[in-house]
Write a protein that holds these residues in place. Structure first.
Motif, short mmCIF file in Angstrom:
data_model
loop_
_atom_site.label_atom_id
_atom_site.label_comp_id
_atom_site.label_asym_id
_atom_site.label_seq_id
_atom_site.Cartn_x
_atom_site.Cartn_y
_atom_site.Cartn_z
N ILE A 232 -48.68 27.60 -18.23
CA ILE A 232 -49.66 27.71 -19.31
C ILE A 232 -49.01 27.44 -20.65
CG2 ILE A 232 -51.23 29.31 -20.51
CD1 ILE A 232 -51.75 30.64 -17.84
N GLU A 233 -49.69 26.63 -21.46
CA GLU A 233 -49.29 26.41 -22.86
C GLU A 233 -50.52 26.57 -23.73
OE1 GLU A 233 -47.36 22.69 -23.44
OE2 GLU A 233 -45.63 23.18 -22.17
N ASN A 234 -50.39 27.39 -24.78
CA ASN A 234 -51.50 27.62 -25.71
C ASN A 234 -52.77 28.04 -24.97
OD1 ASN A 234 -49.89 26.81 -27.95
ND2 ASN A 234 -50.28 24.66 -27.42
N GLU A 235 -52.60 28.94 -24.00
CA GLU A 235 -53.69 29.50 -23.22
C GLU A 235 -54.50 28.42 -22.49
OE1 GLU A 235 -55.91 32.28 -25.53
OE2 GLU A 235 -54.28 33.73 -25.57
N LYS A 236 -53.80 27.36 -22.05
CA LYS A 236 -54.38 26.35 -21.20
C LYS A 236 -53.41 26.04 -20.06
CE LYS A 236 -57.58 23.96 -24.26
NZ LYS A 236 -58.04 22.63 -24.77
N VAL A 237 -53.97 25.94 -18.87
CA VAL A 237 -53.15 25.59 -17.72
C VAL A 237 -52.83 24.10 -17.78
CG1 VAL A 237 -53.08 25.42 -15.21
CG2 VAL A 237 -54.09 27.44 -16.30
N THR B 175 -73.26 26.26 -17.32
CA THR B 175 -71.89 26.73 -17.21
C THR B 175 -71.40 27.36 -18.51
OG1 THR B 175 -71.10 24.53 -17.80
CG2 THR B 175 -71.26 25.04 -15.45
N GLU B 176 -72.19 27.29 -19.55
CA GLU B 176 -71.82 27.96 -20.81
C GLU B 176 -73.08 28.35 -21.56
OE1 GLU B 176 -70.42 25.08 -24.03
OE2 GLU B 176 -69.81 24.07 -22.18
N LYS B 177 -72.93 29.40 -22.37
CA LYS B 177 -74.05 29.91 -23.15
C LYS B 177 -73.52 30.69 -24.33
CE LYS B 177 -78.33 32.61 -22.74
NZ LYS B 177 -79.19 33.40 -21.81
N GLU B 178 -74.18 30.58 -25.46
CA GLU B 178 -73.76 31.31 -26.65
C GLU B 178 -73.75 32.80 -26.35
OE1 GLU B 178 -74.94 31.76 -31.39
OE2 GLU B 178 -76.10 30.44 -30.07
N GLY B 179 -72.69 33.46 -26.80
CA GLY B 179 -72.55 34.89 -26.57
C GLY B 179 -71.86 35.25 -25.27
N MET B 180 -71.48 34.23 -24.49
CA MET B 180 -70.78 34.46 -23.24
C MET B 180 -69.46 33.72 -23.26
SD MET B 180 -73.88 34.35 -20.44
CE MET B 180 -75.21 35.56 -20.56
N GLU B 181 -68.43 34.36 -22.72
CA GLU B 181 -67.07 33.83 -22.79
C GLU B 181 -66.81 32.79 -21.71
OE1 GLU B 181 -65.14 34.87 -25.43
OE2 GLU B 181 -67.08 35.82 -25.87
N GLN B 182 -66.04 31.78 -22.06
CA GLN B 182 -65.55 30.82 -21.08
C GLN B 182 -64.24 31.34 -20.47
OE1 GLN B 182 -66.65 27.36 -20.03
NE2 GLN B 182 -68.43 28.64 -20.49
N PRO B 183 -64.01 31.04 -19.19
CA PRO B 183 -62.74 31.46 -18.59
C PRO B 183 -61.58 30.67 -19.18
CG PRO B 183 -63.93 30.02 -17.09
CD PRO B 183 -64.86 30.30 -18.23
N LEU B 184 -60.40 31.29 -19.15
CA LEU B 184 -59.19 30.54 -19.50
C LEU B 184 -58.96 29.43 -18.48
CD1 LEU B 184 -55.81 31.72 -20.72
CD2 LEU B 184 -55.86 30.59 -18.51
N ASN C 107 -45.03 32.07 -16.88
CA ASN C 107 -45.99 31.54 -15.90
C ASN C 107 -46.82 32.65 -15.30
OD1 ASN C 107 -43.74 29.00 -14.47
ND2 ASN C 107 -44.64 29.15 -16.48
N VAL C 108 -47.97 32.28 -14.76
CA VAL C 108 -48.86 33.22 -14.09
C VAL C 108 -48.79 32.95 -12.59
CG1 VAL C 108 -51.24 34.01 -13.82
CG2 VAL C 108 -50.37 33.39 -16.08
N LEU C 109 -48.59 34.00 -11.81
CA LEU C 109 -48.58 33.91 -10.35
C LEU C 109 -49.82 34.59 -9.81
CD1 LEU C 109 -44.84 34.81 -9.62
CD2 LEU C 109 -45.85 32.53 -9.93
#
Length: 373
Positions: free
Chosen positions: A329-334, A278-287, A313-315
């Motif tokens: 969202i606060e500090n780019e975390k839901v 689900t993660e790898k160096e050089g690849m971005e994690q989703p918000l 808020n995000v709709l």
């Protein structure tokens, strides 16, 4: 060689995913004391994919089937001069967006499925035109993904402008996940950035890279069907369909690899895994990611004073579960999720209009405005 998985590997994948799914496991709540309701504004639409607003308050609406509708003063008028739309699967007439300086230049941008170009089938295209009366004129093709394919899935597509005037648009992986998204010499599974006339910005990340598609701005995407400029930061946000689980929200960054299909929080539709990480160096994690999938389409980041308790808020529309999701969202975390207007229908698009109201497009019904009770 086809990859096989032992029982131990499948258990390990599941355990790793469960350990990392803290965001998606935030319980979605029913709203309490909801101050808003919906009002049907444009009735009798089938699949209203895109909508944009003109300076006089009227609306342009794309129907996936190929029609462009001008809605003004309660009347729907079909616009002539639309390009040939290649109808296949999820493809059709997709998004529409007016230029930020529309009042002075009159440009309207569209994405759609097109059979033009090499090979049988079609792929996603971007064009611009102007509206004269009830006809599109000065039509200019700006970008056409290659190669054509008869596959019917994952065309994208949304359009957005940033604060510098660059034009962004999305194209899905076109059902070729093992080839397109990770290869910058190929179209599809990408977010693209152009100048408003269709030329390639010299600052694009892969300008000068041998054989690269230099319109690419980010890659490793599956099927982005929501895109919005964050009005507070200027960043471009997208949401994209995962497979079974793993729908994502991503903040687009120059030249970044968002991982599909090497990393994912989803699995195949038949329940089997297709990746063990689900993660790898050089690849971005989703918000943020959803498990289970909600089939997200359309996105708005609220800045309007008409919804003071939703500001920031995000709709996001849910096609699968037929509601509008509100993400706090606060500090780019839901930190909280709410389910709005449950069972309203398949929410195809969400837009905050220049008048400050939020409009949602519902398949099989029409376009609704969110208003105070």
């Amino acid at each position: 060689m086809q990859k096989t998985y032992s029982l131990f590997s499948i258990i390990l994948i599941t355990c790793v995913a469960c350990a990392q799914q803290t965001q998606s496991e935030i319980n979605i709540e029913e709203p309490t004391n909801l101050k808003y309701t919906t009002e049907l504004v444009v009735p009798d639409l089938t699949i209203p994919w895109g909508m944009t607003f003109l300076p006089d308050g009227s609306m342009l609406i794309t129907e996936k089937s190929g029609e462009l509708i001008h809605f003004k003063d309660g009347t729907k008028t079909n616009i002539d001069g639309v390009p040939d739309i290649y109808q296949r699967g999820q493809g059709g007439f997709l998004d529409i967006k007016t230029h930020p300086d529309y009042e002075n230049n009159g440009w309207i941008y569209i994405t759609y499925s097109s059979a033009e170009g090499e090979g049988d089938g079609g792929n996603t295209a971007l064009a611009r035109a102007k509206l004269s009366g009830n006809t599109l004129i000065d039509f200019e093709p700006l970008y056409k993904a290659e190669l054509n394919t008869k596959k019917g899935q994952h065309w994208g597509s949304r359009i957005e402008f940033d604060d510098a005037g660059y034009l962004y648009f999305s194209i899905g992986d076109r059902g070729n996940r093992d080839v397109n998204p990770q290869d910058i010499t190929r179209d599809c599974g990408k977010i693209y950035r152009l100048n408003d006339d269709g030329s390639i910005p010299e600052s694009n990340p892969f300008v000068g890279t041998k054989n690269a598609k230099t319109a690419i701005y980010s890659y490793g995407h599956r099927n982005p069907q929501g895109m919005a400029k964050n009005p507070f930061t200027g960043a471009i946000w997208v949401n994209e369909h995962g497979p079974k689980g793993g729908d994502e929200i991503n903040i687009i960054q120059k030249g970044k690899n968002f991982g599909w299909p090497v990393i994912s929080y989803g699995i195949n539709y038949n329940g089997t895994p297709f990746t063990d990480i689900t993660e790898k160096e050089g690849m971005e994690q989703p918000l943020f990611y959803w498990v289970p999938s909600i089939a997200p389409s359309g996105m708005a980041i609220v800045s309007s004073e008409k919804y003071p308790n939703w500001k920031g808020n995000v709709l996001v529309g849910s096609l699968k579960f037929q509601y509008l999701e509100r993400l706090i969202i606060e500090n780019e975390k839901v930190i909280k999720r709410e389910k709005l207007f449950e069972d309203i229908g398949r929410v195809r698009n969400v837009v905050q209009a220049p008048d400050g109201y939020i409009y949602i497009a519902i398949e099989g019904k029409g376009i609704y405005k969110i208003v105070s009770k």
